[in-house]
Motif scaffolding. Structure first.
Motif, mmCIF file in Angstrom:
data_model
loop_
_atom_site.group_PDB
_atom_site.id
_atom_site.type_symbol
_atom_site.label_atom_id
_atom_site.label_comp_id
_atom_site.label_asym_id
_atom_site.label_seq_id
_atom_site.Cartn_x
_atom_site.Cartn_y
_atom_site.Cartn_z
ATOM 1 N N ARG A 71 0.871 -1.172 0.000
ATOM 2 C CA ARG A 71 0.000 0.000 0.000
ATOM 3 C C ARG A 71 0.904 1.217 0.000
ATOM 4 N NH1 ARG A 71 -2.693 -2.908 4.536
ATOM 5 N NH2 ARG A 71 -4.654 -3.782 3.781
ATOM 6 N N PRO A 72 0.342 2.407 -0.012
ATOM 7 C CA PRO A 72 1.210 3.580 0.189
ATOM 8 C C PRO A 72 1.986 3.449 1.488
ATOM 9 C CG PRO A 72 -0.944 4.274 -0.596
ATOM 10 C CD PRO A 72 -1.051 2.794 -0.325
ATOM 11 N N THR A 85 -4.567 -1.724 -3.485
ATOM 12 C CA THR A 85 -3.499 -2.465 -2.829
ATOM 13 C C THR A 85 -3.057 -3.599 -3.741
ATOM 14 O OG1 THR A 85 -2.885 -3.646 -0.779
ATOM 15 C CG2 THR A 85 -5.037 -4.094 -1.682
#
Length: 215
Positions: free
Chosen positions: A51-52, A141
């Motif tokens: 994810r980030p 994601t």
């Protein structure tokens, strides 16, 4: 340094302690049982979520009767919690946020060299892989889960699944295709939640059956 949460049956430890669970000194029986499963599992599973921010790693260790889930709880620390073996797929599905996504019948599979795939999310719009690049740029994601185990004859087995959750762009499976040469080819194909669930349960092998052996 280990931390015990007797009320919840949870054990927190560092990544260094997790790498050598047999050397961790704990006195409660329930905590020792968690560490014994991690030290000598019949099945090992890792889940990597992108994810980030930095990737998140989760672990699952299981014997025929017991399972343990390892979840990150801060830099360099993991929390071990007991888990019923039959609930492993449900736990992983929860961790990765698996849910139904739209299925666009117009989308098709894409063959792409690994090097291009790894750089695709940063490429500008357009080009040969424009559609896939858009999915990667807009993804919610991506996650990979892999497992290893031995069957009743002692033969080692391994399985893995790599999924892109594109949100409104749907779910995508990423699988190796042509592995010869310096730049192996991947196939990225649209899928649905049922196929992903089937791949996820396939990671268990024969571990939940009486003939599962330790690795």
């Amino acid at each position: 340094m280990t931390e015990l949460d007797a009320a919840r049956g949870r054990l927190r430890l560092t990544t260094a302690e997790l790498a050598d669970p047999g050397a961790v000194a704990v006195s409660p029986r329930w905590a020792r049982e968690l560490l014994d499963v991690v030290a000598r599992p019949g099945l090992r599973m890792t889940v990597r979520i992108v994810r980030p921010g930095p990737p998140l790693w989760h672990g699952v260790w299981a014997t025929r009767r017991d399972a343990v889930l390892g979840s990150p709880v801060g830099a360099g620390r993991y929390e071990l919690s007991p888990l019923e073996p039959v609930l492993i797929p449900f736990a992983v599905a929860t961790i990765v946020g698996l849910r139904r996504r739209p299925v666009d019948p117009a989308r098709t599979a894409t063959r792409i060299p690994t090097s291009r795939y790894l750089a695709l999310g940063d490429e500008p719009p357009g080009g040969e892989y424009a559609g896939l690049a858009a999915v990667l740029r807009g993804r919610r994601t991506a996650w990979r889960a892999s497992s290893t185990w031995r069957d009743s004859g002692g033969e080692p087995h391994a399985a893995r699944v790599h999924v892109i959750d594109g949100g409104d762009a749907g779910l995508w499976l990423v699988a190796p295709k042509d592995q010869d040469g310096p730049d192996p080819v991947l196939v990225v194909e649209p899928t649905d939640v049922r196929q992903v669930w089937s791949a996820l349960t396939g990671l268990l092998g024969r571990r939940v059956r009486p003939d599962a052996e330790r690795v």
